[in-house]
Write an enzyme that holds these catalytic residues in place. Structure first.
Site, PDB file in Angstrom:
ATOM      1  N   THR A  39      -5.512  -7.247  10.575  1.00  0.00           N
ATOM      2  CA  THR A  39      -5.752  -6.074   9.740  1.00  0.00           C
ATOM      3  C   THR A  39      -5.503  -4.778  10.502  1.00  0.00           C
ATOM      4  O   THR A  39      -4.936  -3.838   9.958  1.00  0.00           O
ATOM      5  CB  THR A  39      -7.193  -6.097   9.189  1.00  0.00           C
ATOM      6  OG1 THR A  39      -7.360  -7.292   8.437  1.00  0.00           O
ATOM      7  CG2 THR A  39      -7.488  -4.902   8.320  1.00  0.00           C
ATOM      8  N   PHE A  85     -17.208   5.540   4.111  1.00  0.00           N
ATOM      9  CA  PHE A  85     -15.764   5.710   4.281  1.00  0.00           C
ATOM     10  C   PHE A  85     -14.953   5.302   3.046  1.00  0.00           C
ATOM     11  O   PHE A  85     -13.735   5.502   3.004  1.00  0.00           O
ATOM     12  CB  PHE A  85     -15.254   4.930   5.504  1.00  0.00           C
ATOM     13  CG  PHE A  85     -15.517   3.449   5.450  1.00  0.00           C
ATOM     14  CD1 PHE A  85     -14.648   2.584   4.794  1.00  0.00           C
ATOM     15  CD2 PHE A  85     -16.644   2.922   6.061  1.00  0.00           C
ATOM     16  CE1 PHE A  85     -14.888   1.223   4.746  1.00  0.00           C
ATOM     17  CE2 PHE A  85     -16.895   1.561   6.018  1.00  0.00           C
ATOM     18  CZ  PHE A  85     -16.009   0.712   5.360  1.00  0.00           C
ATOM     19  N   GLU A 140      -8.030 -11.734  -7.561  1.00  0.00           N
ATOM     20  CA  GLU A 140      -7.193 -10.555  -7.374  1.00  0.00           C
ATOM     21  C   GLU A 140      -5.960 -10.590  -8.270  1.00  0.00           C
ATOM     22  O   GLU A 140      -5.546  -9.551  -8.799  1.00  0.00           O
ATOM     23  CB  GLU A 140      -6.787 -10.424  -5.902  1.00  0.00           C
ATOM     24  CG  GLU A 140      -7.980 -10.077  -5.021  1.00  0.00           C
ATOM     25  CD  GLU A 140      -7.672 -10.063  -3.543  1.00  0.00           C
ATOM     26  OE1 GLU A 140      -6.545 -10.456  -3.134  1.00  0.00           O
ATOM     27  OE2 GLU A 140      -8.558  -9.653  -2.768  1.00  0.00           O
ATOM     28  N   LYS A 197       0.826  -1.197   0.000  1.00  0.00           N
ATOM     29  CA  LYS A 197       0.000   0.000   0.000  1.00  0.00           C
ATOM     30  C   LYS A 197       0.873   1.264   0.000  1.00  0.00           C
ATOM     31  O   LYS A 197       2.081   1.201   0.235  1.00  0.00           O
ATOM     32  CB  LYS A 197      -0.921  -0.022   1.225  1.00  0.00           C
ATOM     33  CG  LYS A 197      -1.954  -1.138   1.184  1.00  0.00           C
ATOM     34  CD  LYS A 197      -2.831  -1.081   2.419  1.00  0.00           C
ATOM     35  CE  LYS A 197      -3.961  -2.086   2.360  1.00  0.00           C
ATOM     36  NZ  LYS A 197      -4.860  -1.931   3.537  1.00  0.00           N
ATOM     37  N   TYR A 227     -12.500  -3.173  -4.089  1.00  0.00           N
ATOM     38  CA  TYR A 227     -13.196  -2.896  -2.825  1.00  0.00           C
ATOM     39  C   TYR A 227     -14.718  -2.891  -3.010  1.00  0.00           C
ATOM     40  O   TYR A 227     -15.422  -2.162  -2.314  1.00  0.00           O
ATOM     41  CB  TYR A 227     -12.724  -1.560  -2.250  1.00  0.00           C
ATOM     42  CG  TYR A 227     -11.304  -1.589  -1.742  1.00  0.00           C
ATOM     43  CD1 TYR A 227     -10.970  -2.299  -0.592  1.00  0.00           C
ATOM     44  CD2 TYR A 227     -10.299  -0.900  -2.399  1.00  0.00           C
ATOM     45  CE1 TYR A 227      -9.672  -2.333  -0.112  1.00  0.00           C
ATOM     46  CE2 TYR A 227      -8.990  -0.919  -1.929  1.00  0.00           C
ATOM     47  CZ  TYR A 227      -8.686  -1.637  -0.784  1.00  0.00           C
ATOM     48  OH  TYR A 227      -7.394  -1.657  -0.314  1.00  0.00           O
ATOM     49  N   ARG A 240      -0.631 -14.217   5.624  1.00  0.00           N
ATOM     50  CA  ARG A 240      -1.539 -13.523   6.533  1.00  0.00           C
ATOM     51  C   ARG A 240      -1.047 -13.621   7.975  1.00  0.00           C
ATOM     52  O   ARG A 240      -1.183 -12.670   8.749  1.00  0.00           O
ATOM     53  CB  ARG A 240      -2.960 -14.026   6.338  1.00  0.00           C
ATOM     54  CG  ARG A 240      -3.478 -13.607   4.934  1.00  0.00           C
ATOM     55  CD  ARG A 240      -4.888 -14.015   4.669  1.00  0.00           C
ATOM     56  NE  ARG A 240      -5.839 -13.329   5.516  1.00  0.00           N
ATOM     57  CZ  ARG A 240      -6.288 -12.085   5.323  1.00  0.00           C
ATOM     58  NH1 ARG A 240      -5.846 -11.375   4.303  1.00  0.00           N
ATOM     59  NH2 ARG A 240      -7.176 -11.559   6.135  1.00  0.00           N
TER      60      ARG A 240
END
Length: 143
Positions: free
Chosen positions: A93, A59, A132, A11, A51, A87
């Protein structure tokens, strides 16, 4: 155990802090193999698709804005049970809940954006990984 390929997105917080190499080294230390890697700017369309489960939430514009702050790095990573193992390496998260020694625990935001500015996205299962990888990599870009 089974060999899998998963998607990791570094990110904007990872990219702007210069953490891509550091985090990638953690994945490689685990024995995972890089099968695809590219830098890309994310369009509104790809973000709405990626998303889609939150695109109607109030949001979402802030998530989209964050994901467009800088380019991201898309990574196709292969290994034995790579989806669950990555993960585990990432931690929860919410970076505030992530233990020291996990990627998010060591590098993620500990403030109010701790669920968004958490260094990497990783596919959460085989079906998600397949979808993805197709979303972020074109045919022939994963070797």
């Amino acid at each position: 155990m089974s060999t899998e390929t998963t998607l990791i997105l570094f990110k904007p917080d990872a990219v702007t802090q210069g953490l891509v190499g550091t985090v990638l080294a953690r994945y490689e230390k685990e024995g995972f193999k890089v099968r695809g890697l590219k830098v890309m700017a994310l369009s509104d369309e790809i973000l709405a698709d990626h998303y889609s489960h939150i695109a109607d939430k109030p949001f979402f514009p802030s998530v989209r804005g964050f994901m467009q702050e800088s380019p991201v790095v898309a990574l196709a990573l292969e290994g034995e049970n790579v989806i669950s193992r990555v993960r585990d390496l990432l931690g929860p998260t919410d970076s505030k809940e992530a233990a020291a020694g996990t990627i998010r625990g060591d590098f993620g935001d500990k403030g109010e954006d701790s669920k968004m500015r958490n260094i990497c996205h990783a596919s959460d299962g085989p079906e998600a990984a397949e979808a993805e990888l197709k979303r972020f990599f074109n045919e022939g870009e994963i070797i």
